[in-house]
Scaffold this active site. Structure first.
Site, PDB file in Angstrom:
ATOM      1  N   ASP A   1      -4.101  14.486   2.928  1.00  0.00           N
ATOM      2  CA  ASP A   1      -4.252  14.393   1.468  1.00  0.00           C
ATOM      3  C   ASP A   1      -3.795  15.691   0.823  1.00  0.00           C
ATOM      4  OD1 ASP A   1      -5.418  11.860   1.762  1.00  0.00           O
ATOM      5  OD2 ASP A   1      -7.404  12.732   2.063  1.00  0.00           O
TER       6      ASP A   1
ATOM      7  N   ASP B   1       0.825  -1.203   0.000  1.00  0.00           N
ATOM      8  CA  ASP B   1       0.000   0.000   0.000  1.00  0.00           C
ATOM      9  C   ASP B   1       0.865   1.262   0.000  1.00  0.00           C
ATOM     10  OD1 ASP B   1      -2.160   1.943   0.753  1.00  0.00           O
ATOM     11  OD2 ASP B   1      -3.271   0.077   1.010  1.00  0.00           O
TER      12      ASP B   1
ATOM     13  N   HIS C   1       2.220   8.828   5.246  1.00  0.00           N
ATOM     14  CA  HIS C   1       1.288   9.914   5.596  1.00  0.00           C
ATOM     15  C   HIS C   1       1.772  10.753   6.778  1.00  0.00           C
ATOM     16  CE1 HIS C   1      -2.115   9.387   2.925  1.00  0.00           C
ATOM     17  NE2 HIS C   1      -2.278   8.117   3.254  1.00  0.00           N
TER      18      HIS C   1
ATOM     19  N   ASP D   1       2.284   3.288   3.018  1.00  0.00           N
ATOM     20  CA  ASP D   1       1.254   4.314   2.984  1.00  0.00           C
ATOM     21  C   ASP D   1       1.071   4.981   4.343  1.00  0.00           C
ATOM     22  OD1 ASP D   1      -0.963   5.702   1.610  1.00  0.00           O
ATOM     23  OD2 ASP D   1      -2.104   4.776   3.230  1.00  0.00           O
TER      24      ASP D   1
ATOM     25  N   LYS E   1      -5.974  -1.255   7.060  1.00  0.00           N
ATOM     26  CA  LYS E   1      -6.173  -1.586   5.643  1.00  0.00           C
ATOM     27  C   LYS E   1      -7.076  -2.806   5.474  1.00  0.00           C
ATOM     28  CE  LYS E   1      -3.397   1.654   4.246  1.00  0.00           C
ATOM     29  NZ  LYS E   1      -3.846   2.812   3.473  1.00  0.00           N
TER      30      LYS E   1
ATOM     31  N   ASP F   1      -1.333   0.001  -4.732  1.00  0.00           N
ATOM     32  CA  ASP F   1      -2.604   0.643  -5.080  1.00  0.00           C
ATOM     33  C   ASP F   1      -2.450   2.120  -5.456  1.00  0.00           C
ATOM     34  OD1 ASP F   1      -1.899   1.232  -2.450  1.00  0.00           O
ATOM     35  OD2 ASP F   1      -3.972   1.366  -1.759  1.00  0.00           O
ATOM     36  N   HIS F   2      -1.320   2.735  -5.078  1.00  0.00           N
ATOM     37  CA  HIS F   2      -1.041   4.149  -5.414  1.00  0.00           C
ATOM     38  C   HIS F   2       0.294   4.479  -4.781  1.00  0.00           C
ATOM     39  CE1 HIS F   2      -1.940   4.982  -1.244  1.00  0.00           C
ATOM     40  NE2 HIS F   2      -3.050   4.260  -1.391  1.00  0.00           N
TER      41      HIS F   2
ATOM     42  N   SER G   1      -6.641   4.527  -1.777  1.00  0.00           N
ATOM     43  CA  SER G   1      -6.910   3.110  -1.470  1.00  0.00           C
ATOM     44  C   SER G   1      -8.303   2.670  -1.900  1.00  0.00           C
ATOM     45  CB  SER G   1      -6.785   2.858   0.030  1.00  0.00           C
ATOM     46  OG  SER G   1      -5.470   3.021   0.446  1.00  0.00           O
TER      47      SER G   1
ATOM     48  N   ARG H   1     -16.292   9.543   0.194  1.00  0.00           N
ATOM     49  CA  ARG H   1     -15.667   8.230   0.436  1.00  0.00           C
ATOM     50  C   ARG H   1     -16.198   7.582   1.708  1.00  0.00           C
ATOM     51  NH1 ARG H   1      -9.259   6.556   0.256  1.00  0.00           N
ATOM     52  NH2 ARG H   1      -9.261   5.326   2.153  1.00  0.00           N
TER      53      ARG H   1
ATOM     54  N   HIS I   1      -0.589  11.085  -0.901  1.00  0.00           N
ATOM     55  CA  HIS I   1      -0.267  10.118  -1.958  1.00  0.00           C
ATOM     56  C   HIS I   1       0.437  10.860  -3.089  1.00  0.00           C
ATOM     57  CE1 HIS I   1      -3.885   7.464  -0.627  1.00  0.00           C
ATOM     58  NE2 HIS I   1      -2.923   7.510   0.266  1.00  0.00           N
TER      59      HIS I   1
HETATM   60  O1  LIG Z   1      -7.867   8.031   4.630  1.00  0.00           O
HETATM   61  C1  LIG Z   1      -6.636   8.168   4.538  1.00  0.00           C
HETATM   62  O2  LIG Z   1      -5.838   7.675   5.364  1.00  0.00           O
HETATM   63  C2  LIG Z   1      -6.069   9.018   3.406  1.00  0.00           C
HETATM   64  O3  LIG Z   1      -6.946  10.075   3.133  1.00  0.00           O
HETATM   65  C3  LIG Z   1      -5.965   8.228   2.151  1.00  0.00           C
HETATM   66  O4  LIG Z   1      -5.259   7.054   2.355  1.00  0.00           O
HETATM   67  P1  LIG Z   1      -5.746   5.686   1.729  1.00  0.00           P
HETATM   68  O5  LIG Z   1      -6.490   6.017   0.477  1.00  0.00           O
HETATM   69  O6  LIG Z   1      -4.425   5.009   1.438  1.00  0.00           O
HETATM   70  O7  LIG Z   1      -6.572   4.957   2.725  1.00  0.00           O
HETATM   71 MN   LIG Z   2      -3.663   2.690  -0.200  1.00  0.00          MN
HETATM   72 MN   LIG Z   3      -3.034   6.503   2.126  1.00  0.00          MN
END
Ligand SMILES: O=C(O)[C@H](O)COP(=O)(O)O
Ligand SMILES: [Mn+2]
Ligand SMILES: [Mn+2]
Length: 650
Positions: free
Chosen positions: A261, A118, A526, A522, A454, A563-564, A171, A378, A593
């Site tokens: 973000d 991730d 962050h 990931d 995750k 995934d990114h 993600s 989301r 990201h």
């Molecule tokens: O929700 C989060 O932690 C970030 O905004 C995005 O991270 P994720 O897409 O890797 O969960």
């Molecule tokens: Mn991710």
């Molecule tokens: Mn993330």
């Protein structure tokens, strides 16, 4: 979110039982019938709202109760429910899930492992700020060196259903694409369309909140930034203007500051932008103000039940008007809570605050009859707060007061199985015929594992935003409880525990597919902590080595991908790619990201030599992975999926 496991790894469950979190899931949390509400107010027709163009991302480049487990059987999705009720007629017709044997690739002896690193991107900036590049990664380096079994794939923008190629991946959209083999218009885009066409203001969700326009307050709660991952400020502004133009008398905004973000410190700018819109509304006679807020990693936006206390802090501030800090305006709140130069606090972790009047009374507690809109599109970080608002018999924490006759909507419906929330402004993306359905309908067993942060990514998002099992008899989902600290303080996170559990699953002989997500690149990325992120990447590399060796022991095959991007760039850059410094001369960390493509590797002792990657799908992205997965399992890919990335075996 439904979770479940039993069987092979159930000893882990027992160890966790003593500290199981409060009840969750549909059985214990079924919503009570809504309280009666007043008849709809006469709603004046108003024009669709013109959206500002999404702001250009700035040089784009996660608390915890132990993982609890539900009874798998109670979460199974029935055949009938697998096709959504509101699917177009053509899609509702019975769908043939039969998989055909591949014409040249035989099925593997051992399992196929699909491993997601991730936030691990292949970034063009290969310098000291790229943790993927700097880290010592002998395993991944060796994979990159295998001809025709390594390539990069697109993981951002339109390749994953986002509005534009300036949108970094995330993600949600990444795992949706990986798990479904299709590119669908995602929430960000669907909300844009609903606002541009004015359809949002014609829907049932809008009708519900508009009942509160004449005599009550409309509250908007969500992430205030233009990150485009969970929400977008311009969409909030569109909703605010849309409500005021249609007669809303009183509006209150409850803002969650980002810095995750988007660059840390940008909360001040977003508050100023929101205040300008609220001033504009006040000039038109609408009493519009910011009422409460806090940092997204401290207040309201928990996910996967990692730390319900975050949601309680949010409830207290937004609904009850109670917080440890009170201010008379949001700018002062945010600038004060960001701390001092010696003791700074990031936007992600601002304490909860409430805006009060001169007499010290909260300016926007949520009262009986009010309307509440969660403006994030989301799902993962909106499910818990939605349960607190939606379920009248909610007991996970003491709400103290539950407003009567609340008109509650989400920007979208966040959980299609739980139908949560029941009312929403924009219909969510329909993700049908996901790879998991093909697997279970063909009797193929799956083990999926990650840690809390995750866990829903490799289950809920992977399965097209459905909580619970697709078929509990054929699937095993294992959640390893995440730490409850800032992840740069423990960058190994639960990678070793995930590895141990996955090795056990690979060797057990029970699973044809083993799906794993390592959160480290990931989650540590962050935090903006470069050294910790390098360590995170190295830990994951060592774990991947163990997993590949284990797959080889049983003549299996693997796909390793991501995934990114995230860990692959840890500094904000100017348009020329030069690292940027703040006024204090220090480098500006990048917590978000990136726009980078991600690596895609295939291999394994059980993979015939002739199975190599094609060179005629240069634009392949995450949605091309599912077809490839079916080929490596010895099946032809479903025709509705994006093309495979492997050639027929010679
Ligand atoms: O929700 C989060 O932690 C970030 O905004 C995005 O991270 P994720 O897409 O890797 O969960
Ligand atoms: Mn991710
Ligand atoms: Mn993330």
């Amino acid at each position: 979110m439904g979770k479940g496991m039993g069987g092979v790894l159930s000893k882990k469950k027992k160890a966790d039982d003593s500290a199981a979190p409060p009840p969750k899931d549909k059985e214990e949390a079924a919503p009570e019938p809504k309280a009666a509400v007043e008849p709809a107010a006469a709603v004046e027709a108003a024009p669709p709202v013109e959206l500002a163009k999404p702001a250009e991302p700035a040089a784009p480049s996660e608390s915890t109760a132990p993982g609890a487990v539900t009874d798998p059987a109670s979460d199974s999705i029935s055949e009938a429910a697998a096709v959504k009720k509101d699917a177009p007629e053509s899609k509702k017709m019975s769908f043939d899930y039969t998989l055909q044997p591949h014409s040249t690739i035989p099925g593997p002896e051992g399992p196929l492992m699909v491993c997601i690193l991730d936030g691990f991107g292949e970034n063009e900036f290969k310098d000291e700020y790229n943790a993927v590049h700097v880290a010592s990664t002998p395993t991944i380096d060796a994979l990159r060196a295998v001809p025709k079994r390594f390539r990069t794939i697109k993981a951002h923008g339109t390749a994953v259903g986002l509005p534009s190629d300036a949108d970094m991946g995330n993600s949600e959209v990444g795992h949706n694409a990986l798990g479904s083999g299709q590119v669908v218009d995602q929430g960000a885009r669907l909300v844009d369309i609903a606002l541009e066409t004015g359809k949002m203001f014609e829907g049932e969700g809008w009708k519900l909140i508009s009942q509160a326009f004449p005599k009550h307050t409309v509250h908007f709660i969500g992430l205030l930034s233009d990150g485009g991952v969970h929400s977008r400020a311009d969409q909030l502004f569109g909703c605010l203007r849309g409500a005021a133009a249609r007669g809303a008398q009183r509006i209150r905004c409850h803002i969650l500051t980002d810095g995750r973000d988007v660059p840390d410190g940008s909360s001040v700018k977003y508050v100023a932008e929101l205040e300008a819109v609220l001033t504009e509304l006040r000039e038109k006679g609408c009493d519009a103000r910011i009422a409460s807020g806090g940092g997204r990693m401290k207040v309201t936006m928990d996910r996967y039940e990692a730390d319900w206390s975050m949601v309680k802090r949010g409830w207290d501030a937004h609904v009850l008007g109670k917080a440890p800090f009170t201010f008379t305006d949001a700018k002062t709140a945010v600038t004060t809570l960001r701390g001092t130069e010696e003791d700074p606090v990031s936007d992600q972790y601002l304490d909860p605050f409430v805006i009060v009047d001169e007499a010290g009374a909260p300016v926007g507690a949520i009262e009986d009859g009010d309307a509440v809109v969660l403006f994030n599109f989301r799902a993962d970080r909106m499910v818990e707060i939605s349960k607190a608002f939606e379920y009248q018999d909610f007991t996970t924490f003491d709400r103290e007061r539950y407003p009567v006759g609340l008109r509650f909507v989400g920007m979208m419906q966040y959980d299609g199985d739980l139908k949560l929330p029941a009312n929403y402004l924009v219909p969510p993306p329909e993700i049908l015929h996901v790879s998991g359905e093909f697997l279970v309908k063909n009797g193929i067993t799956t083990f999926a594992c990650s840690e809390t942060q995750k866990f829903g990514h490799v289950t809920f998002f992977w399965n097209g935003n459905r909580s619970g099992y697709l078929d509990a008899k054929l699937e095993q989902y294992l959640e390893i409880p995440s730490d409850k600290i800032e992840f740069n303080k423990a960058p190994d996170m639960k990678a070793r525990e995930i590895t141990a559990a996955s090795k056990e699953a690979i060797l057990s002989g029970k699973y044809k597919v083993v799906r794993v997500n390592f959160a480290n690149p990931d989650m540590v990325g962050h935090t903006g902590d470069l050294a910790a992120t390098i360590r995170a990447v190295e830990t994951v590399d060592a774990c991947v080595k163990e997993l590949l060796e284990t797959v080889d022991q049983v003549n299996g095959r693997w796909i390793v991908t991501s995934d990114h991007g995230n860990a692959d760039d840890m500094v904000q850059r100017d348009k020329k790619g030069k690292p940027m410094k703040g006024e204090d001369g220090k480098l500006l960390p990048l917590t978000s990201h990136t726009l980078a493509s991600v690596p895609f590797f295939i291999g394994g002792k059980g993979l015939p030599d002739g199975v190599v990657l094609r060179d005629d799908v240069p634009d392949a992205g995450l949605a091309n992975v599912a077809s490839t997965t079916f080929n490596l399992l010895g099946y032809e890919a479903p025709s509705i999926y994006k093309p495979t990335m492997v050639q027929n075996a010679a």
